[in-house]
Design an enzyme around this catalytic site. Structure first.
Site, PDB file in Angstrom:
ATOM      1  N   LYS A  40      -0.603   4.043   4.538  1.00 32.52           N
ATOM      2  CA  LYS A  40      -0.716   3.546   3.161  1.00 32.52           C
ATOM      3  C   LYS A  40      -0.025   4.544   2.242  1.00 32.52           C
ATOM      4  O   LYS A  40       1.200   4.628   2.274  1.00 32.52           O
ATOM      5  CB  LYS A  40      -2.174   3.253   2.850  1.00 32.52           C
ATOM      6  CG  LYS A  40      -2.584   1.969   3.605  1.00 32.52           C
ATOM      7  CD  LYS A  40      -4.034   1.651   3.655  1.00 32.52           C
ATOM      8  CE  LYS A  40      -4.229   0.344   4.440  1.00 32.52           C
ATOM      9  NZ  LYS A  40      -5.572   0.186   4.967  1.00 32.52           N
ATOM     10  N   ASP A  75     -14.331   6.473   4.855  1.00 27.27           N
ATOM     11  CA  ASP A  75     -13.002   5.932   5.154  1.00 27.27           C
ATOM     12  C   ASP A  75     -12.153   6.087   3.889  1.00 27.27           C
ATOM     13  O   ASP A  75     -12.400   5.427   2.882  1.00 27.27           O
ATOM     14  CB  ASP A  75     -13.169   4.448   5.546  1.00 27.27           C
ATOM     15  CG  ASP A  75     -11.838   3.735   5.807  1.00 27.27           C
ATOM     16  OD1 ASP A  75     -10.794   4.184   5.286  1.00 27.27           O
ATOM     17  OD2 ASP A  75     -11.850   2.708   6.512  1.00 27.27           O
ATOM     18  N   SER A 134     -10.960  -1.251  -0.709  1.00 31.16           N
ATOM     19  CA  SER A 134      -9.612  -1.790  -0.530  1.00 31.16           C
ATOM     20  C   SER A 134      -9.318  -3.015  -1.377  1.00 31.16           C
ATOM     21  O   SER A 134      -8.188  -3.192  -1.819  1.00 31.16           O
ATOM     22  CB  SER A 134      -9.372  -2.106   0.944  1.00 31.16           C
ATOM     23  OG  SER A 134     -10.294  -3.078   1.397  1.00 31.16           O
ATOM     24  N   ASN A 173       0.829  -1.213   0.000  1.00 27.72           N
ATOM     25  CA  ASN A 173       0.000   0.000   0.000  1.00 27.72           C
ATOM     26  C   ASN A 173       0.861   1.260   0.000  1.00 27.72           C
ATOM     27  O   ASN A 173       0.358   2.356   0.201  1.00 27.72           O
ATOM     28  CB  ASN A 173      -0.917   0.016   1.222  1.00 27.72           C
ATOM     29  CG  ASN A 173      -1.883  -1.153   1.223  1.00 27.72           C
ATOM     30  OD1 ASN A 173      -2.363  -1.571   0.174  1.00 27.72           O
ATOM     31  ND2 ASN A 173      -2.158  -1.702   2.392  1.00 27.72           N
ATOM     32  N   GLU A 199     -16.331   3.202   2.413  1.00 29.27           N
ATOM     33  CA  GLU A 199     -14.973   3.543   1.986  1.00 29.27           C
ATOM     34  C   GLU A 199     -15.105   4.447   0.759  1.00 29.27           C
ATOM     35  O   GLU A 199     -16.132   4.422   0.082  1.00 29.27           O
ATOM     36  CB  GLU A 199     -14.196   2.270   1.627  1.00 29.27           C
ATOM     37  CG  GLU A 199     -14.045   1.330   2.814  1.00 29.27           C
ATOM     38  CD  GLU A 199     -13.272   0.048   2.505  1.00 29.27           C
ATOM     39  OE1 GLU A 199     -12.459   0.026   1.563  1.00 29.27           O
ATOM     40  OE2 GLU A 199     -13.500  -0.940   3.219  1.00 29.27           O
ATOM     41  N   HIS A 249      -7.666   4.298   1.261  1.00 31.50           N
ATOM     42  CA  HIS A 249      -7.003   4.120  -0.040  1.00 31.50           C
ATOM     43  C   HIS A 249      -7.207   5.307  -0.977  1.00 31.50           C
ATOM     44  O   HIS A 249      -6.766   5.276  -2.124  1.00 31.50           O
ATOM     45  CB  HIS A 249      -7.478   2.821  -0.699  1.00 31.50           C
ATOM     46  CG  HIS A 249      -7.208   1.624   0.159  1.00 31.50           C
ATOM     47  ND1 HIS A 249      -6.008   0.952   0.142  1.00 31.50           N
ATOM     48  CD2 HIS A 249      -7.967   1.031   1.114  1.00 31.50           C
ATOM     49  CE1 HIS A 249      -6.056  -0.029   1.038  1.00 31.50           C
ATOM     50  NE2 HIS A 249      -7.218  -0.003   1.643  1.00 31.50           N
ATOM     51  N   HIS A 259     -14.502  -2.447   5.154  1.00 35.62           N
ATOM     52  CA  HIS A 259     -13.358  -3.064   5.852  1.00 35.62           C
ATOM     53  C   HIS A 259     -13.754  -3.671   7.204  1.00 35.62           C
ATOM     54  O   HIS A 259     -14.662  -3.190   7.877  1.00 35.62           O
ATOM     55  CB  HIS A 259     -12.312  -1.962   6.078  1.00 35.62           C
ATOM     56  CG  HIS A 259     -10.977  -2.454   6.538  1.00 35.62           C
ATOM     57  ND1 HIS A 259     -10.569  -2.388   7.850  1.00 35.62           N
ATOM     58  CD2 HIS A 259      -9.936  -2.978   5.845  1.00 35.62           C
ATOM     59  CE1 HIS A 259      -9.330  -2.852   7.950  1.00 35.62           C
ATOM     60  NE2 HIS A 259      -8.920  -3.219   6.746  1.00 35.62           N
TER      61      HIS A 259
HETATM   62  C1  LIG Z   1      -6.049  -0.599   6.094  1.00 32.42           C
HETATM   63  C2  LIG Z   1      -7.432  -0.142   6.346  1.00 32.42           C
HETATM   64  C3  LIG Z   1      -7.845   0.264   7.609  1.00 32.42           C
HETATM   65  C4  LIG Z   1      -6.986   0.069   8.829  1.00 32.42           C
HETATM   66  O1  LIG Z   1      -5.899   0.918   8.855  1.00 32.42           O
HETATM   67  P1  LIG Z   1      -4.602   0.516   9.687  1.00 32.42           P
HETATM   68  O2  LIG Z   1      -3.912   1.793   9.934  1.00 32.42           O
HETATM   69  O3  LIG Z   1      -3.828  -0.421   8.827  1.00 32.42           O
HETATM   70  O4  LIG Z   1      -5.068  -0.146  10.961  1.00 32.42           O
HETATM   71  C5  LIG Z   1      -9.098   0.799   7.742  1.00 32.42           C
HETATM   72  N1  LIG Z   1      -9.934   0.912   6.687  1.00 32.42           N
HETATM   73  C6  LIG Z   1      -9.581   0.491   5.449  1.00 32.42           C
HETATM   74  C7  LIG Z   1     -10.541   0.629   4.334  1.00 32.42           C
HETATM   75  C8  LIG Z   1      -8.320  -0.064   5.247  1.00 32.42           C
HETATM   76  O5  LIG Z   1      -7.984  -0.520   4.045  1.00 32.42           O
END
Ligand SMILES: *Cc1c(COP(=O)(O)O)cnc(C)c1O
Length: 408
Positions: free
Chosen positions: A245, A211, A186, A53, A182, A214, A139
């Site tokens: 990421k 969220d 992801s 990522n 999201e 990404h 997620h």
């Molecule tokens: C990776 C991810 C998370 C969690 O983030 P971390 O910092 O790795 O704990 C939350 N939401 C989504 C959509 C993700 O891909």
């Protein structure tokens, strides 16, 4: 049960693991013996990384690395306490200030991980009698946050506005309503129809949480995310994103109104009862945001090359459902086929993740190709040829290959 008839821990867990293995879902850790930039050493062999990522290559960017080094020297290796005790340091405050301005919001709060941010926010904003409305592909951390909240949760079909409307209409009697999605999904890399979702939320008096794990760093002018790209900053009440990421550091943030941040400081157990982000991670994230703002060409080039790779794979006859982002899903169907294809690619020097249930639905196992701005066009072209070769070559006994791959 009488104590004497209970199985030992290893016997009981051994049986659990046998089930995992029989289902073709064995997982194991693979050790990377170098930095992720973007060729890595995996078990002594150099392979090209296509499952990180680290989308913009910032984890190894000299300014980001130097910021982490200097912060460690100045502030120490750890924050050593919760934010609520002595763990809130000037580096955290500076980072939060920067994030709020970057995202055009009143205030921001940094969490130690995205997982913690999601469980903390969702369980602080809603409770019994309330309703969480969640995209079916959200997620695990969003799902777990909803479980912790004890609010009712209704899942709507992925990116399906009509289904979202139906859920909102059928639940008019609920207390608070929080819609969570999201921005860039992801495992599928497709984009949520955020303009329409926010309109539906407004119509029904629902709050919207997005969220951007990404999306941040990659979408939007100044890299602030898809919400910003679509001009919806004032339509989303809760903006969440991660620092681990595209930003190449570690941790996460929530940004929105000052009231939202105050509430989280008072209620979110995942920030109150955990050690604050290390100073090095905060400083690295701050430096990364500065690079993202200064160099929009990194993300633009990444997205352009990802789109052409996705379209080329589709032209070759592979099932690539979208070409929207830096995440390219190549659907292969069953788990064994996905694992076998990833094994073949690794043998040819390309490290691509095979994604299986329970991360994705049964029958939709896939390769998840993630590109980095630091891949050369030549590297991407050779990956394209290798995927076409390996994914379309079904001559191998995939079951045997999967098993050998999993155990090798
Ligand atoms: C990776 C991810 C998370 C969690 O983030 P971390 O910092 O790795 O704990 C939350 N939401 C989504 C959509 C993700 O891909």
């Amino acid at each position: 049960m009488p104590a004497g008839s209970r199985p030992s821990l290893d016997d009981a867990l051994g049986r659990d693991l046998a089930e995992v293995e029989a289902a073709g879902l064995w997982r194991e850790l693979r050790e990377i013996e170098s930095a992720q930039d973007p060729s890595v050493v995996l078990r002594g062999r150099e392979v090209l990384l296509f499952c990180s990522n680290n989308y913009l290559g910032l984890a190894c960017h000299p300014e980001v690395v130097e910021a982490a080094r200097l912060a460690t020297a100045r502030w120490g290796a750890s924050s050593v306490s919760s934010r609520l005790v002595s763990g809130h340091m000037t580096v955290h405050a500076e980072l939060e200030d920067k994030i709020a301005r970057w995202k055009n919001q009143e205030a921001a709060l940094v969490f130690s991980t995205g997982y913690q941010a999601n469980i903390g926010v969702i369980s602080s904003l809603t409770g019994p009698g309330d309703l969480i409305v969640s995209d079916e592909l959200n997620h695990a951390s969003i799902i777990d946050g909803a479980r912790l909240s004890k609010a009712a949760t209704v899942v709507y079909r992925h990116n399906d506005l009509e289904d979202l409307e139906r859920v909102l209409c059928e639940n008019r009697g609920a207390g608070r309503v929080l819609v969570v999605t999201e921005s860039v999904f992801s495992m599928d890399g497709d984009l949520a129809p955020l303009a329409d979702i926010s309109k539906a939320c407004r119509l029904h008096g629902a709050w919207l949480m997005v969220d951007e794990a990404h999306g941040a760093g990659v979408f939007g002018k100044r890299g602030a995310g898809l919400v910003q790209e679509l001009g919806l900053e004032s339509q989303v009440q809760v903006h969440m994103g991660t620092l681990g990421k595209a930003l190449g550091s570690f941790g996460a943030y929530v940004t929105g109104s000052r009231t939202l941040v105050d509430l989280l400081v008072n209620k979110a157990r995942s920030i109150i009862y955990t050690t604050a982000l290390p100073p090095s991670a905060a400083a690295a994230a701050l430096a990364a945001i500065q690079v993202v703002e200064r160099e929009p060409q990194r993300a633009a080039g990444l997205l352009a090359r990802a789109t052409s790779l996705a379209l080329a794979l589709r032209d070759a006859g592979l099932e690539v459902p979208n070409a929207d982002s830096q995440i390219i899903p190549v659907l292969l169907g069953d788990a064994a086929r996905a694992v076998a294809t990833a094994d073949k690619l690794r043998a040819r020097g390309f490290y691509v993740a095979a994604i299986r249930p329970p991360t994705v639905a049964r029958g939709t196992s896939r390769l998840r190709v993630s590109l980095m701005a630091t891949h050369t066009s030549q590297e991407i072209n050779s990956l394209r040829d290798a995927i076409i070769d390996c994914a379309l070559d079904d001559s191998a006994d995939t079951n045997t290959a999967a098993k050998n791959g999993a155990r090798a």
